[in-house]
Design a protein around this motif. Structure first.
Motif, PDB file in Angstrom:
ATOM      1  N   SER A 120       0.930  -1.131   0.151  1.00 19.03           N
ATOM      2  CA  SER A 120      -0.007  -0.043  -0.185  1.00 19.03           C
ATOM      3  C   SER A 120       0.830   1.229  -0.121  1.00 19.03           C
ATOM      4  O   SER A 120       0.313   2.409  -0.212  1.00 19.03           O
ATOM      5  N   LEU A 121       2.192   1.053   0.232  1.00 18.50           N
ATOM      6  CA  LEU A 121       2.910   2.358   0.425  1.00 18.50           C
ATOM      7  C   LEU A 121       3.087   2.993  -1.085  1.00 18.50           C
ATOM      8  O   LEU A 121       3.199   4.209  -1.235  1.00 18.50           O
ATOM      9  N   GLY A 122       3.232   2.133  -2.087  1.00 22.90           N
ATOM     10  CA  GLY A 122       3.550   2.554  -3.466  1.00 22.90           C
ATOM     11  C   GLY A 122       5.160   3.034  -3.455  1.00 22.90           C
ATOM     12  O   GLY A 122       5.760   2.780  -2.526  1.00 22.90           O
ATOM     13  N   ARG A 123       5.394   3.597  -4.515  1.00 23.08           N
ATOM     14  CA  ARG A 123       6.936   3.695  -5.034  1.00 23.08           C
ATOM     15  C   ARG A 123       7.346   5.378  -4.805  1.00 23.08           C
ATOM     16  O   ARG A 123       8.391   5.574  -4.543  1.00 23.08           O
ATOM     17  N   ARG A 124       6.367   6.170  -4.816  1.00 22.14           N
ATOM     18  CA  ARG A 124       6.506   7.494  -4.667  1.00 22.14           C
ATOM     19  C   ARG A 124       7.382   7.819  -3.401  1.00 22.14           C
ATOM     20  O   ARG A 124       8.408   8.554  -3.516  1.00 22.14           O
ATOM     21  N   VAL A 141      14.447   2.247   6.755  1.00 25.58           N
ATOM     22  CA  VAL A 141      14.327   2.773   8.386  1.00 25.58           C
ATOM     23  C   VAL A 141      13.495   3.819   8.415  1.00 25.58           C
ATOM     24  O   VAL A 141      12.862   4.050   9.272  1.00 25.58           O
ATOM     25  N   SER A 142      13.660   4.939   7.431  1.00 24.40           N
ATOM     26  CA  SER A 142      13.175   6.264   7.867  1.00 24.40           C
ATOM     27  C   SER A 142      11.909   6.367   7.077  1.00 24.40           C
ATOM     28  O   SER A 142      11.180   7.370   7.277  1.00 24.40           O
ATOM     29  N   VAL A 143      11.497   5.746   6.125  1.00 24.72           N
ATOM     30  CA  VAL A 143      10.276   5.879   5.296  1.00 24.72           C
ATOM     31  C   VAL A 143       9.573   4.587   5.562  1.00 24.72           C
ATOM     32  O   VAL A 143       8.304   4.642   5.842  1.00 24.72           O
ATOM     33  N   VAL A 144      10.054   3.444   5.208  1.00 27.05           N
ATOM     34  CA  VAL A 144       9.141   2.032   5.092  1.00 27.05           C
ATOM     35  C   VAL A 144       8.516   2.143   6.416  1.00 27.05           C
ATOM     36  O   VAL A 144       7.269   1.847   6.692  1.00 27.05           O
ATOM     37  N   LEU A 145       9.499   1.806   7.913  1.00 29.19           N
ATOM     38  CA  LEU A 145       9.086   1.382   8.874  1.00 29.19           C
ATOM     39  C   LEU A 145       7.805   2.465   9.305  1.00 29.19           C
ATOM     40  O   LEU A 145       6.852   1.952   9.892  1.00 29.19           O
ATOM     41  N   PRO A 146       8.183   3.772   9.368  1.00 28.30           N
ATOM     42  CA  PRO A 146       7.192   4.585   9.980  1.00 28.30           C
ATOM     43  C   PRO A 146       5.684   4.609   9.299  1.00 28.30           C
ATOM     44  O   PRO A 146       4.825   4.406  10.050  1.00 28.30           O
ATOM     45  N   LEU A 147       5.806   4.418   8.027  1.00 29.79           N
ATOM     46  CA  LEU A 147       4.560   4.384   7.165  1.00 29.79           C
ATOM     47  C   LEU A 147       4.072   3.198   7.365  1.00 29.79           C
ATOM     48  O   LEU A 147       2.630   2.895   6.973  1.00 29.79           O
ATOM     49  N   SER A 148       4.589   2.077   7.890  1.00 32.11           N
ATOM     50  CA  SER A 148       4.008   0.723   7.804  1.00 32.11           C
ATOM     51  C   SER A 148       3.884   0.154   9.311  1.00 32.11           C
ATOM     52  O   SER A 148       3.461  -0.920   9.469  1.00 32.11           O
ATOM     53  N   PHE A 152       2.832  -3.612  11.219  1.00 29.36           N
ATOM     54  CA  PHE A 152       3.781  -4.315  12.084  1.00 29.36           C
ATOM     55  C   PHE A 152       2.814  -4.778  13.450  1.00 29.36           C
ATOM     56  O   PHE A 152       3.105  -5.580  14.046  1.00 29.36           O
ATOM     57  N   VAL A 153       2.095  -3.750  13.779  1.00 26.80           N
ATOM     58  CA  VAL A 153       1.369  -3.856  14.960  1.00 26.80           C
ATOM     59  C   VAL A 153       0.146  -4.972  14.847  1.00 26.80           C
ATOM     60  O   VAL A 153       0.176  -5.944  15.810  1.00 26.80           O
ATOM     61  N   GLN A 226      -5.517   2.598   8.271  1.00 28.35           N
ATOM     62  CA  GLN A 226      -5.993   2.396   6.932  1.00 28.35           C
ATOM     63  C   GLN A 226      -5.225   1.181   6.288  1.00 28.35           C
ATOM     64  O   GLN A 226      -4.812   1.436   5.041  1.00 28.35           O
ATOM     65  N   VAL A 227      -4.764   0.241   6.915  1.00 29.12           N
ATOM     66  CA  VAL A 227      -4.073  -0.834   6.227  1.00 29.12           C
ATOM     67  C   VAL A 227      -5.362  -1.964   6.172  1.00 29.12           C
ATOM     68  O   VAL A 227      -6.378  -2.089   6.645  1.00 29.12           O
ATOM     69  N   VAL A 228      -4.986  -2.891   5.005  1.00 28.48           N
ATOM     70  CA  VAL A 228      -6.051  -3.925   4.904  1.00 28.48           C
ATOM     71  C   VAL A 228      -6.301  -4.893   5.943  1.00 28.48           C
ATOM     72  O   VAL A 228      -5.086  -5.170   6.728  1.00 28.48           O
ATOM     73  N   ARG A 229      -7.434  -5.078   6.127  1.00 22.95           N
ATOM     74  CA  ARG A 229      -7.777  -6.196   7.472  1.00 22.95           C
ATOM     75  C   ARG A 229      -7.457  -7.375   7.153  1.00 22.95           C
ATOM     76  O   ARG A 229      -7.710  -7.750   5.884  1.00 22.95           O
TER      77      ARG A 229
END
Length: 230
Positions: A120-124, A141-148, A152-153, A226-229
């Motif tokens: 769901s992140l996309g490449r942008r 570390v700085s982009v993917v982890l915070p946005l995902s 993770f939870v 807003q992640v897929v259930r």
């Protein structure tokens, strides 16, 4: 007996179960993160095969998986026999054995939420970070982890909860050894088999309440991030 009506054997099973859940969750978060990233963004022709293998525990009867793990990890199996030839104990009827089984059996509950979150992140966001000179590790570390973080939870919560209720694969591979393989689900079975329905009811009610709270939190997290259930 304590105020909850639980005896020493019950608390021993609860402690062992929580230990199994915690170790399984930590191991799977480490293993599932790179695997989910590869499944979400990789282009290999093997992706479909790997996806099917990861999801296999969702449809495979737990006793089937437990049986083949018992054959493989036992003293006459390929893994167990090899360990014994090196002077090491085999993994059947041990905590290490049920931990390995739990990691395999709960794999889809960690990989799938992470895969959805990464997709769901996309490449942008990654392209922007790359244009600013961020390395691949820095971008992750700085982009993917915070946005995902929602993924993770959810992955951690579902893995922990699913491990808590595992029964068939644990009983097949680990049996019912107090302090070693007798987790809550196995103890409930033992209580029911011994016609001790009051004790089985108390432990079952605890698991039922935990399962409800877990699902309530998962769906709340899904809406918030807003992640897929699952």
């Amino acid at each position: 007996m304590d105020l909850l009506g639980l005896g020493p054997a019950d608390w021993q099973a609860i402690e062992l179960t929580l230990k199994l859940c915690l170790y399984t969750t930590l191991i799977l978060l480490l293993l599932a993160t790179p695997l989910a990233w590869w499944l979400a963004h990789g282009r290999s022709r093997l992706r479909g095969v790997v996806q099917a293998l990861v999801a296999l525990p969702l449809v495979l009867p737990p006793t089937v998986l437990g049986f083949y793990l018992l054959v493989t990890l036992g003293p006459h199996g390929w893994v167990g026999g090899t360990l014994e030839r090196f002077g090491l104990p085999h993994l059947a009827f041990t905590f290490e054995g049920i931990l390995l089984a739990s990691v395999i059996y709960s794999m889809p509950f960690a990989v799938q939420p992470l895969c959805e979150a990464f997709s769901s992140l996309g490449r942008r966001p990654l392209e922007v970070a790359s244009s600013l000179g961020a390395s691949g590790f820095d971008r992750f570390v700085s982009v993917v982890l915070p946005l995902s973080k929602g993924g993770f939870v959810i992955a951690a919560t579902l893995t922990f909860a699913h491990t808590l209720g595992e029964f068939g694969v644990i009983l097949m591979l680990g049996g019912s050894i107090p302090g070693e393989t007798k987790v809550l689900s196995v103890l409930i079975y033992d209580h029911a088999e011994a016609m001790n329905h009051a004790a089985a009811h108390r432990l079952s009610l605890l698991l039922l309440l935990f399962a409800f709270v877990t699902l309530f939190l998962v769906y709340g997290i899904s809406r918030r991030f807003q992640v897929v259930r699952p």
